[in-house]
Design a protein around this motif. Structure first.
Motif, PDB file in Angstrom:
ATOM      1  N   ARG A   1      19.672 -34.123 -19.360  1.00  0.00           N
ATOM      2  CA  ARG A   1      18.975 -32.842 -19.368  1.00  0.00           C
ATOM      3  C   ARG A   1      18.048 -32.767 -18.158  1.00  0.00           C
ATOM      4  O   ARG A   1      17.110 -33.548 -18.036  1.00  0.00           O
ATOM      5  N   ALA A   2      18.322 -31.820 -17.291  1.00  0.00           N
ATOM      6  CA  ALA A   2      17.554 -31.699 -16.050  1.00  0.00           C
ATOM      7  C   ALA A   2      16.077 -31.415 -16.307  1.00  0.00           C
ATOM      8  O   ALA A   2      15.229 -31.703 -15.455  1.00  0.00           O
ATOM      9  N   ALA A   3      15.753 -30.879 -17.480  1.00  0.00           N
ATOM     10  CA  ALA A   3      14.350 -30.577 -17.800  1.00  0.00           C
ATOM     11  C   ALA A   3      13.539 -31.838 -18.068  1.00  0.00           C
ATOM     12  O   ALA A   3      12.305 -31.800 -18.045  1.00  0.00           O
ATOM     13  N   SER A   4      14.206 -32.946 -18.338  1.00  0.00           N
ATOM     14  CA  SER A   4      13.508 -34.198 -18.640  1.00  0.00           C
ATOM     15  C   SER A   4      13.088 -34.906 -17.362  1.00  0.00           C
ATOM     16  O   SER A   4      13.826 -34.946 -16.378  1.00  0.00           O
ATOM     17  N   LYS A   5      11.913 -35.504 -17.401  1.00  0.00           N
ATOM     18  CA  LYS A   5      11.439 -36.295 -16.267  1.00  0.00           C
ATOM     19  C   LYS A   5      12.261 -37.574 -16.102  1.00  0.00           C
ATOM     20  O   LYS A   5      12.193 -38.222 -15.053  1.00  0.00           O
ATOM     21  N   THR A   6      13.013 -37.951 -17.137  1.00  0.00           N
ATOM     22  CA  THR A   6      13.844 -39.150 -17.050  1.00  0.00           C
ATOM     23  C   THR A   6      15.289 -38.815 -16.672  1.00  0.00           C
ATOM     24  O   THR A   6      16.165 -39.681 -16.749  1.00  0.00           O
ATOM     25  N   TYR A   7      15.520 -37.571 -16.285  1.00  0.00           N
ATOM     26  CA  TYR A   7      16.864 -37.132 -15.896  1.00  0.00           C
ATOM     27  C   TYR A   7      17.425 -38.003 -14.779  1.00  0.00           C
ATOM     28  O   TYR A   7      16.734 -38.357 -13.824  1.00  0.00           O
ATOM     29  N   CYS A   8      18.708 -38.335 -14.904  1.00  0.00           N
ATOM     30  CA  CYS A   8      19.371 -39.148 -13.892  1.00  0.00           C
ATOM     31  C   CYS A   8      20.806 -38.666 -13.770  1.00  0.00           C
ATOM     32  O   CYS A   8      21.553 -38.675 -14.764  1.00  0.00           O
ATOM     33  N   SER A   9      21.210 -38.251 -12.602  1.00  0.00           N
ATOM     34  CA  SER A   9      22.566 -37.743 -12.410  1.00  0.00           C
ATOM     35  C   SER A   9      23.519 -38.896 -12.103  1.00  0.00           C
ATOM     36  O   SER A   9      23.092 -39.949 -11.615  1.00  0.00           O
ATOM     37  N   PRO A  10      24.809 -38.727 -12.379  1.00  0.00           N
ATOM     38  CA  PRO A  10      25.788 -39.794 -12.123  1.00  0.00           C
ATOM     39  C   PRO A  10      25.850 -40.201 -10.660  1.00  0.00           C
ATOM     40  O   PRO A  10      26.266 -41.316 -10.336  1.00  0.00           O
TER      41      PRO A  10
ATOM     42  N   ALA B   1      13.826 -43.875 -19.454  1.00  0.00           N
ATOM     43  CA  ALA B   1      12.791 -43.900 -18.415  1.00  0.00           C
ATOM     44  C   ALA B   1      13.015 -45.072 -17.462  1.00  0.00           C
ATOM     45  O   ALA B   1      12.863 -44.939 -16.245  1.00  0.00           O
ATOM     46  N   TRP B   2      13.393 -46.216 -18.003  1.00  0.00           N
ATOM     47  CA  TRP B   2      13.637 -47.403 -17.171  1.00  0.00           C
ATOM     48  C   TRP B   2      14.803 -47.165 -16.220  1.00  0.00           C
ATOM     49  O   TRP B   2      14.744 -47.533 -15.039  1.00  0.00           O
ATOM     50  N   ASN B   3      15.856 -46.533 -16.697  1.00  0.00           N
ATOM     51  CA  ASN B   3      16.993 -46.256 -15.815  1.00  0.00           C
ATOM     52  C   ASN B   3      16.642 -45.223 -14.757  1.00  0.00           C
ATOM     53  O   ASN B   3      17.145 -45.296 -13.628  1.00  0.00           O
ATOM     54  N   ARG B   4      15.791 -44.272 -15.116  1.00  0.00           N
ATOM     55  CA  ARG B   4      15.318 -43.329 -14.105  1.00  0.00           C
ATOM     56  C   ARG B   4      14.530 -44.064 -13.019  1.00  0.00           C
ATOM     57  O   ARG B   4      14.710 -43.814 -11.824  1.00  0.00           O
ATOM     58  N   TRP B   5      13.652 -44.952 -13.452  1.00  0.00           N
ATOM     59  CA  TRP B   5      12.867 -45.724 -12.487  1.00  0.00           C
ATOM     60  C   TRP B   5      13.789 -46.531 -11.563  1.00  0.00           C
ATOM     61  O   TRP B   5      13.616 -46.537 -10.337  1.00  0.00           O
ATOM     62  N   CYS B   6      14.774 -47.204 -12.162  1.00  0.00           N
ATOM     63  CA  CYS B   6      15.659 -48.056 -11.364  1.00  0.00           C
ATOM     64  C   CYS B   6      16.554 -47.241 -10.427  1.00  0.00           C
ATOM     65  O   CYS B   6      16.985 -47.753  -9.385  1.00  0.00           O
TER      66      CYS B   6
END
Length: 267
Positions: free
Chosen positions: A126-135, A182-187
Motif C-alpha cells: 500500500r503506497a499510503a504506508s510509510k513501510t511501502y516497498c515496491s518490487p 518496517a525492517w524490509n523498508r529500512w533494508c
C-alpha cells in the motif's frame, strides 16, 4: 567487543526466557547482556546475564508492531554494549554465532522466500504506508526475528522505523507484516552491510537444512493472548476441530446405517 541480545518477553512469551538464555550463553560469542523487555521484573532473576527493562504486554499485533518503540525507549541502557542483536524470544540457538565482527547492520534471509520472484515477496504494497516497498526496490526479503548490528546503527534504525509506524497508525494503517514490513523498508533504503543465510532463522517444522538458530513451533493464539480466557480458547480451538470432525464422521456413519436399516424394512 561486547554483544547484547534484545528479546521481547511480555505476557506468556516470558516462559521462553530460561531456555533461550541457556542456548544464548552456550553459543553467542562475547555475550555481555540479554536485555529482556517485559512487564514482569522476575524475568530478570532467571540469570545474571539478564537485565530486565519494563515494557507492557498489549493485544496482538502491538507486542511485535511496537517493538522498535520499546527498543527506542530504552536506548540509554542498550547503548552500553558494542553490538545489539534483536531475536524473537521463542528461538533456540544451536550453533556458534559471532556478531561482534559486524560493521553496520546485518539482516537474515527469510527462510520461506529465498529465491522467490520479487513480485511474490510479501512487502507492504500500500503506497499510503510509510513501510511501502515496491518490487523494483529490492529482490530480497528479510525476516524480522533476527536482526541487528553495531549499537548506534541499529538504534538509529529502530528510531526511524518507530516513526514510520507512528505515522501509519495515525493514518489508520497497520503494516501488513508489522515490524517486519518496517525492517524490509529500512533494508530496501539502506542495504545491510552483512546478509546472513536463512539458517539463522530456520523454522522448527521445516526440513532441508542444518539450522544455526531455530524458530520454535508454538500455539500462536495461546502466547498472543492477553487474558486467561483468550489463552484457554486458543488452547482448546485445535481440539474442537478434531472433535467436530469425529462427530461429523460418526453422524454420517449413523445416518448411513439408519438409511440401510430403513431400506431393508421397506423391502
Amino acid at each position: 567487543m561486547t554483544t547484547g541480545l534484545i528479546v521481547m518477553a511480555t505476557g506468556r512469551y516470558a516462559s521462553f526466557v530460561p531456555a533461550f538464555i541457556e542456548s544464548a550463553r552456550e553459543h553467542v560469542s562475547d555475550l555481555h547482556r540479554v536485555f529482556a523487555l517485559g512487564e514482569d521484573p522476575d524475568v530478570g532473576r532467571v540469570s545474571p546475564l539478564i537485565e530486565w527493562l519494563p515494557w507492557g504486554h498489549l493485544p496482538w499485533p502491538y507486542p511485535t508492531l511496537l517493538r522498535y518503540h520499546a527498543i527506542t525507549a530504552h536506548r540509554g541502557r542498550l547503548e552500553a554494549v558494542d553490538h545489539l542483536v534483536h531475536m524473537d524470544v521463542d528461538m533456540r540457538i544451536e550453533q556458534r554465532c559471532d556478531f561482534s565482527q559486524v560493521d553496520g547492520l546485518f539482516a537474515v534471509e527469510h527462510p520461506w522466500f529465498v529465491g522467490a520472484d520479487p513480485g511474490d515477496l510479501p512487502y507492504e504494497r500500500r503506497a499510503a504506508s510509510k513501510t511501502y516497498c515496491s518490487p523494483t526496490e529490492s529482490s530480497q526479503y528479510f525476516c524480522g526475528g533476527v536482526q541487528g548490528g553495531t549499537s548506534r546503527s541499529y538504534l538509529d534504525a529502530c528510531l526511524q522505523m518507530s516513526r514510520w509506524i507512528d505515522a501509519d497508525l495515525a493514518n489508520g494503517l497497520v503494516p501488513v507484516w508489522h515490524d517486519e514490513s518496517a525492517w524490509n523498508r529500512w533494508c530496501s533504503e539502506h542495504s545491510p552491510e552483512l546478509i546472513l543465510p536463512h539458517t539463522y532463522c530456520w523454522p522448527e517444522t521445516k526440513v532441508g537444512a542444518t539450522p544455526i538458530i531455530v524458530a520454535l513451533d508454538k500455539n500462536h493464539g495461546y502466547f498472543r493472548a492477553t487474558s486467561t480466557w483468550q489463552a484457554a480458547v486458543a488452547r482448546v480451538r485445535p481440539h474442537v476441530a478434531v472433535v467436530r470432525r469425529f462427530v461429523e464422521r460418526s453422524a454420517r456413519r449413523v445416518l448411513r446405517r439408519l438409511s440401510i436399516s430403513l431400506t431393508r424394512r421397506r423391502t
